[in-house]
Design an enzyme around this catalytic site. Sequence first.
Site, PDB file in Angstrom:
ATOM      1  N   HIS A  14       0.836  -1.181   0.000  1.00  0.00           N
ATOM      2  CA  HIS A  14       0.000   0.000   0.000  1.00  0.00           C
ATOM      3  C   HIS A  14       0.876   1.237   0.000  1.00  0.00           C
ATOM      4  O   HIS A  14       1.811   1.342   0.783  1.00  0.00           O
ATOM      5  CB  HIS A  14      -0.983  -0.007   1.175  1.00  0.00           C
ATOM      6  CG  HIS A  14      -0.364  -0.201   2.517  1.00  0.00           C
ATOM      7  ND1 HIS A  14       0.380  -1.306   2.863  1.00  0.00           N
ATOM      8  CD2 HIS A  14      -0.359   0.597   3.614  1.00  0.00           C
ATOM      9  CE1 HIS A  14       0.794  -1.185   4.107  1.00  0.00           C
ATOM     10  NE2 HIS A  14       0.366  -0.049   4.585  1.00  0.00           N
ATOM     11  N   MET A  54     -10.514   1.637  -2.491  1.00  0.00           N
ATOM     12  CA  MET A  54     -11.584   0.949  -1.777  1.00  0.00           C
ATOM     13  C   MET A  54     -12.380   1.979  -0.972  1.00  0.00           C
ATOM     14  O   MET A  54     -13.440   2.430  -1.402  1.00  0.00           O
ATOM     15  CB  MET A  54     -10.964  -0.116  -0.860  1.00  0.00           C
ATOM     16  CG  MET A  54     -11.962  -1.012  -0.180  1.00  0.00           C
ATOM     17  SD  MET A  54     -11.156  -2.106   1.014  1.00  0.00           S
ATOM     18  CE  MET A  54     -10.527  -3.367  -0.030  1.00  0.00           C
TER      19      MET A  54
END
Length: 203
Positions: A125, A178
Amino acid sequence: MTLIELHIISNGKMPLEQLCEILTDIHSYITAIHIREKQKTAKELYQAVNLLTKVNVPLSKIMINDRVDVAFVTGVAGVQLGFHSLEASVVKEKFPELKVGCSIHSYEEGQKAKMDGANFILYGHVFPSKSKPDLAPRGLEELKKLTNLDIPVIAIGGITAENTGQVMKAGARGIAVMSGVLEARDPFMAVRAYQNVLKNGDV
Ligand SMILES: Cc1nc(C(=O)O)sc1CCOP(=O)(O)O
């Protein structure tokens, strides 16, 4: 011209009806919806694809996380593979019609994904993300290196409309989001804000 990509990743906790409602509004503004529902059975994933097609999400925009069988049977665009998944090379050999994305976390994994014939990599990430609370973000340096690999790199993890510009400057082909969309008060406006940066390079 290379198209800039916006992928949305399902979060595994939203009822599918709600996800479909959001997708009804946004599917024409996104590149792909990844069904990432690790608790669901193959049968439930099959039903999820059916629900999405009922609200007119094209199969060509649907990616299934991990489950090559479900991706093949439903005829969606492809499959997103993680470290626990089948090898990209095996999937490409047996199911050449499936697009294969590999989720990677280092330059070396990116090199392997390319060698294995993956169509793109998801690298993350990049920024702090609620969904990876115990791991330090990886930042932009490795992302920049990966973009020299001659395989599309999609950045994931903590991507907001505000930091999308940095990711694109680092050479990414696009972003995967997301919470920034699915937890937004107005997911439609959130997608438009991301698209605005992707198209115009600014918020
Ligand atoms: C599904 C996923 N994979 C990641 C990785 O680093 O491989 S980060 C991530 C979650 C991204 O969620 P948000 O956009 O809310 O930060």
